[in-house]
Design a protein around this motif. Sequence first.
Motif, short mmCIF file in Angstrom:
data_model
loop_
_atom_site.label_atom_id
_atom_site.label_comp_id
_atom_site.label_asym_id
_atom_site.label_seq_id
_atom_site.Cartn_x
_atom_site.Cartn_y
_atom_site.Cartn_z
N PHE A 211 0.82 -1.21 0.00
CA PHE A 211 0.00 0.00 0.00
C PHE A 211 0.86 1.27 0.00
O PHE A 211 0.42 2.31 -0.50
CB PHE A 211 -0.97 -0.02 1.18
CG PHE A 211 -2.03 -1.08 1.02
CD1 PHE A 211 -3.05 -0.93 0.10
CD2 PHE A 211 -1.98 -2.25 1.76
CE1 PHE A 211 -4.01 -1.91 -0.08
CE2 PHE A 211 -2.94 -3.24 1.60
CZ PHE A 211 -3.96 -3.07 0.67
N GLY A 212 2.07 1.17 0.52
CA GLY A 212 2.99 2.30 0.40
C GLY A 212 3.36 2.55 -1.05
O GLY A 212 3.40 3.69 -1.52
N THR A 213 3.60 1.47 -1.80
CA THR A 213 3.91 1.60 -3.24
C THR A 213 2.72 2.15 -4.01
O THR A 213 2.88 3.01 -4.88
CB THR A 213 4.33 0.23 -3.81
OG1 THR A 213 5.46 -0.26 -3.10
CG2 THR A 213 4.66 0.34 -5.29
N LEU A 214 1.51 1.67 -3.69
CA LEU A 214 0.31 2.20 -4.34
C LEU A 214 0.15 3.70 -4.05
O LEU A 214 -0.21 4.47 -4.95
CB LEU A 214 -0.92 1.44 -3.87
CG LEU A 214 -1.11 0.03 -4.43
CD1 LEU A 214 -2.28 -0.67 -3.73
CD2 LEU A 214 -1.34 0.07 -5.94
N GLY A 215 0.43 4.10 -2.82
CA GLY A 215 0.35 5.52 -2.48
C GLY A 215 1.32 6.36 -3.28
O GLY A 215 0.98 7.46 -3.74
N ASP A 216 2.51 5.83 -3.48
CA ASP A 216 3.51 6.53 -4.29
C ASP A 216 3.04 6.65 -5.73
O ASP A 216 3.19 7.70 -6.38
CB ASP A 216 4.82 5.75 -4.22
CG ASP A 216 6.01 6.54 -4.75
OD1 ASP A 216 5.83 7.74 -5.03
OD2 ASP A 216 7.10 5.97 -4.88
N LEU A 217 2.43 5.58 -6.25
CA LEU A 217 1.94 5.59 -7.64
C LEU A 217 0.75 6.54 -7.81
O LEU A 217 0.64 7.22 -8.83
CB LEU A 217 1.55 4.18 -8.06
CG LEU A 217 2.71 3.19 -8.25
CD1 LEU A 217 2.19 1.77 -8.41
CD2 LEU A 217 3.57 3.59 -9.44
#
Length: 266
Positions: A211-217
């Motif tokens: 979810f951290g990666t999704l937030g970055d995207l």
Amino acid sequence: MKDLLIRAVSGALYISLLLGSLFWSKIAFLIVVFVFGVLVSLEFCRLSKFAVWIGIPVLGLLAGLLHWVVPSVIDPTLIVSANILANLALLPWLFKAEAKLNDWQRKLAFVGYLCLGIASLSLLPLDNDVFNYKVVIAVLCMLWANDTFAYLVGRTIGKTKLMERVSPKKTVEGFLGGAVGGLAIGYAAHMIYGVYGLTNWMILAIIVVIFGTLGDLVQSKMKRQAGVKDSGVIMPGHGGIYDRMDSLIYAAPFVYIFLILNCYVS
């Protein structure tokens, strides 16, 4: 070399404020999160062309309600769940290349994703209203390890693009490297704190990485559609404060729910 030093100093100041406030007290942490939240909101409003004069009061109102009114009426978990629904509602827009947020979607994103995300972040250290900062420090370290390992591995051996139309520099190899970094911090946290069990720490690390990666995207797509490289200039070498907090804001409600269901109740 000078640019690297500036980047290191501004990043260290950001980390020091977050960690220092956690060590200091509940009120200190809430103040730092709220100030950061206001700065993130200003940058979000500029990116999405959302009225600042509406956005900042809404953030303040939601923060006040969540911490002083809502707990005496309903469980804050319901508010965090609304945050999760708003975050998940952004995924069709994220994965559809040409999709754009209309006016109402931008307003809902500001309230449901951004404001409630900042509020969810402020709730993370509260364990049955007792200020417990240790798990939050571990979560922050997981996010930073994920970012660092993803950058280093992606830059060194990254070839397979993760979502090229959204973030051309992100690679599958970098994502996997970041996951290894996050899991390593999860294992270290288990060894240091000795609570919750190794399985819970590993699951928490996976939640943080995904979810951290999704937030970055999500933030990368917002910047791409706004035609800007960074969300702001307040952090030399990094861009804006939103550039640093995008992963944390998106992941916060998922982390909160997991801790409530699997850790704090154990």
